[in-house]
Design a protein around this motif. Structure first.
Motif, short mmCIF file in Angstrom:
data_model
loop_
_atom_site.label_atom_id
_atom_site.label_comp_id
_atom_site.label_asym_id
_atom_site.label_seq_id
_atom_site.Cartn_x
_atom_site.Cartn_y
_atom_site.Cartn_z
N ASP A 220 63.04 87.15 22.59
CA ASP A 220 64.19 87.48 21.99
C ASP A 220 65.06 86.05 22.25
O ASP A 220 64.86 85.53 23.11
CB ASP A 220 65.13 88.42 23.01
CG ASP A 220 64.36 89.70 22.43
OD1 ASP A 220 63.61 89.87 21.75
OD2 ASP A 220 64.57 90.79 23.21
N GLY A 221 66.07 85.94 21.04
CA GLY A 221 67.08 84.80 21.42
C GLY A 221 66.99 84.20 19.93
O GLY A 221 66.80 85.08 18.78
N VAL A 222 67.76 83.12 19.81
CA VAL A 222 68.25 82.40 18.37
C VAL A 222 67.55 81.31 18.35
O VAL A 222 66.99 80.43 19.14
CB VAL A 222 69.78 81.97 18.52
CG1 VAL A 222 70.11 81.42 17.31
CG2 VAL A 222 70.48 83.36 18.73
N ILE A 241 66.41 87.18 17.22
CA ILE A 241 65.48 88.32 17.46
C ILE A 241 66.15 88.91 18.85
O ILE A 241 66.45 88.50 19.68
CB ILE A 241 64.14 87.60 17.87
CG1 ILE A 241 63.41 87.01 16.64
CG2 ILE A 241 63.01 88.62 18.15
CD1 ILE A 241 62.09 86.40 16.74
N GLY A 242 65.91 90.18 18.62
CA GLY A 242 66.30 91.14 20.04
C GLY A 242 67.13 92.20 19.56
O GLY A 242 66.89 92.91 18.51
N ASN A 243 67.76 92.88 20.25
CA ASN A 243 68.32 94.31 20.24
C ASN A 243 69.79 94.29 19.98
O ASN A 243 70.49 95.47 20.04
CB ASN A 243 68.03 95.12 21.54
CG ASN A 243 66.75 95.14 21.82
OD1 ASN A 243 65.79 95.52 21.16
ND2 ASN A 243 66.25 94.90 23.17
N ASN A 244 70.14 93.13 19.79
CA ASN A 244 71.90 92.80 19.74
C ASN A 244 72.48 93.56 20.67
O ASN A 244 73.43 94.52 20.56
CB ASN A 244 72.07 93.39 18.27
CG ASN A 244 73.39 92.76 17.55
OD1 ASN A 244 74.43 92.41 18.56
ND2 ASN A 244 73.69 92.70 16.50
N PRO A 245 72.75 93.07 22.16
CA PRO A 245 73.08 93.67 22.99
C PRO A 245 74.81 94.08 23.23
O PRO A 245 75.16 94.52 23.70
CB PRO A 245 72.71 92.79 24.45
CG PRO A 245 72.34 91.54 23.79
CD PRO A 245 71.75 91.78 22.43
N ILE A 282 72.01 86.85 24.43
CA ILE A 282 73.27 86.94 25.17
C ILE A 282 73.92 88.17 25.04
O ILE A 282 74.34 88.57 23.59
CB ILE A 282 74.14 85.64 25.13
CG1 ILE A 282 73.47 84.18 25.54
CG2 ILE A 282 75.31 85.87 25.94
CD1 ILE A 282 74.31 83.30 25.04
N ALA A 283 74.52 88.99 25.89
CA ALA A 283 75.42 90.18 25.72
C ALA A 283 76.84 89.34 25.66
O ALA A 283 77.37 89.28 26.91
CB ALA A 283 75.29 91.21 26.54
N LEU A 290 81.01 86.45 20.38
CA LEU A 290 79.83 86.28 19.56
C LEU A 290 80.09 85.35 18.39
O LEU A 290 79.22 84.85 18.08
CB LEU A 290 79.51 87.87 19.22
CG LEU A 290 78.45 87.90 18.14
CD1 LEU A 290 77.03 87.51 18.63
CD2 LEU A 290 78.02 89.35 17.82
N LYS A 291 81.05 85.83 17.73
CA LYS A 291 81.44 85.15 16.22
C LYS A 291 81.56 83.38 16.67
O LYS A 291 80.87 82.69 15.93
CB LYS A 291 82.81 85.40 15.80
CG LYS A 291 82.84 86.76 15.13
CD LYS A 291 84.11 86.97 14.57
CE LYS A 291 84.58 86.31 13.44
NZ LYS A 291 85.94 86.62 12.91
N GLN A 292 82.22 83.07 17.71
CA GLN A 292 82.30 81.47 18.23
C GLN A 292 80.89 81.03 18.70
O GLN A 292 80.58 80.26 18.07
CB GLN A 292 83.42 81.44 19.33
CG GLN A 292 84.84 81.82 18.93
CD GLN A 292 85.18 80.75 17.84
OE1 GLN A 292 84.84 79.59 17.99
NE2 GLN A 292 85.70 81.44 17.07
N GLN A 293 80.10 81.95 19.28
CA GLN A 293 78.63 81.35 19.40
C GLN A 293 77.80 81.29 18.28
O GLN A 293 76.88 80.54 18.27
CB GLN A 293 78.16 82.44 20.48
CG GLN A 293 76.65 81.76 20.91
CD GLN A 293 76.58 80.53 21.71
OE1 GLN A 293 77.67 80.48 22.81
NE2 GLN A 293 76.08 79.54 21.22
#
Length: 307
Positions: A220-222, A241-245, A282-283, A290-293
């Protein structure tokens, strides 16, 4: 390349130089064996061939221990074809093959194929319970008119190239290091499915890929990625990739934001090549974080991977 899905009589072809192996990743070690087979066959005006299995033997031996696939069967066929092989025996591993002794397995080959030369890796085993060894293969060949070439294991900076090592690297998210052993980026091809449109609403539309069961997927990650559409055109992208925490989603998926791209492509197949991991999952406490990241991830990818 002529593809056979069973051991067929091919004595109408010139004498055959054949590579034997599971070849479950077509990594640089496998490529060394297959390329040597092709080159030696050409030098002797013979046919080049590969014998492998269309499924992993552990699917039959012990399904619970079967490792995830590095490449799909079709990708495996395509990669072997790209190496210039004349014939591929892409045979399903089944209980019949499982029960063949090493001698019976080799007899099945020599009765159907005019073997001139066989190339295997140093760790090659075959026959019931893997009892067959390169030494036994060499002895059998001397009695049946073919020679044997055993290729040493390939290493990269002291790391022995193996499918097991590659699987661990990809599972850990170390896709850049895995690419050195594969000789190409770790890749996933999948059909685009309709998502919840959350990425588009955030200003970063994504193509959501269904993850094929049993396929090796990076941690999981970007990731910085290359993306190929069905026409073969290549784009730059960032994949998550992940569960979109942040939104407490439970279903693991791959979401790809293709840079400088704005078309509706639901239902198409995308090939995603993983270049490097930018960060882990990251959650975030709020959507704005989230948008900034996401913006920072894209800027980072543009600066360091897509100059």
């Amino acid at each position: 390349m002529k593809v056979f899905t069973r051991i067929e009589n091919v004595r109408q072809y010139p004498p055959v130089f054949i590579a034997l192996g599971t070849f479950d990743g077509i990594h640089i070690g496998h490529q060394a064996i297959i390329t040597r087979t092709v080159e030696q066959a050409k030098s002797k005006n013979c046919s080049s061939a590969v014998f492998t299995f269309s499924n992993h033997p552990l699917n039959v031996l012990d399904a619970d221990r079967c490792p995830p696939l590095i490449v799909t069967n079709q990708e495996k066929v395509n990669l072997i074809a790209d190496l210039g092989v004349d014939m591929l025996f892409n045979v399903p591993f089944n209980t019949e093959l499982l029960q063949l002794s090493p001698e019976k397995f080799l007899e099945k080959l020599v009765n159907n194929i005019n073997l001139r030369h066989v190339i295997v890796g140093a760790n090659f085993t075959y026959g019931y319970r893997g009892a067959g060894t390169p030494a036994l293969l060499t002895s059998f060949g001397s009695r049946h008119g073919f020679t044997v070439d055993v290729v040493s294991m390939v290493d990269v900076e002291g790391v022995i190239v193996s499918s097991t090592t590659i699987r661990q690297l990809v599972a850990d998210g170390a896709v850049k290091q895995a690419a050195d052993l594969l000789g190409r980026p770790a890749t996933i091809t999948g059909k685009i499915i309709e998502g919840d449109q959350r990425g588009r609403n955030l200003g970063f539309p994504t193509a959501n890929l269904a993850i094929q069961q049993g396929l090796l997927v990076p941690a999981d990650g970007v990731y910085a990625v290359y993306v190929n559409d069905e026409t073969g055109r290549k784009f730059n992208g960032v994949a998550n990739i992940g569960n979109n925490p942040t939104f407490t989603r439970q279903t693991r998926r791959i979401e790809v934001h293709i840079l400088d791209f704005d078309r509706i492509i639901y239902g198409q197949q995308l090939k995603v090549q993983f270049l490097d991991r930018i960060r882990g999952e990251i959650a975030f406490t709020c959507v704005e974080q989230l948008k900034q990241q996401m913006k920072a991830d894209i800027e980072f990818a543009r600066k360091y991977y897509f100059v």
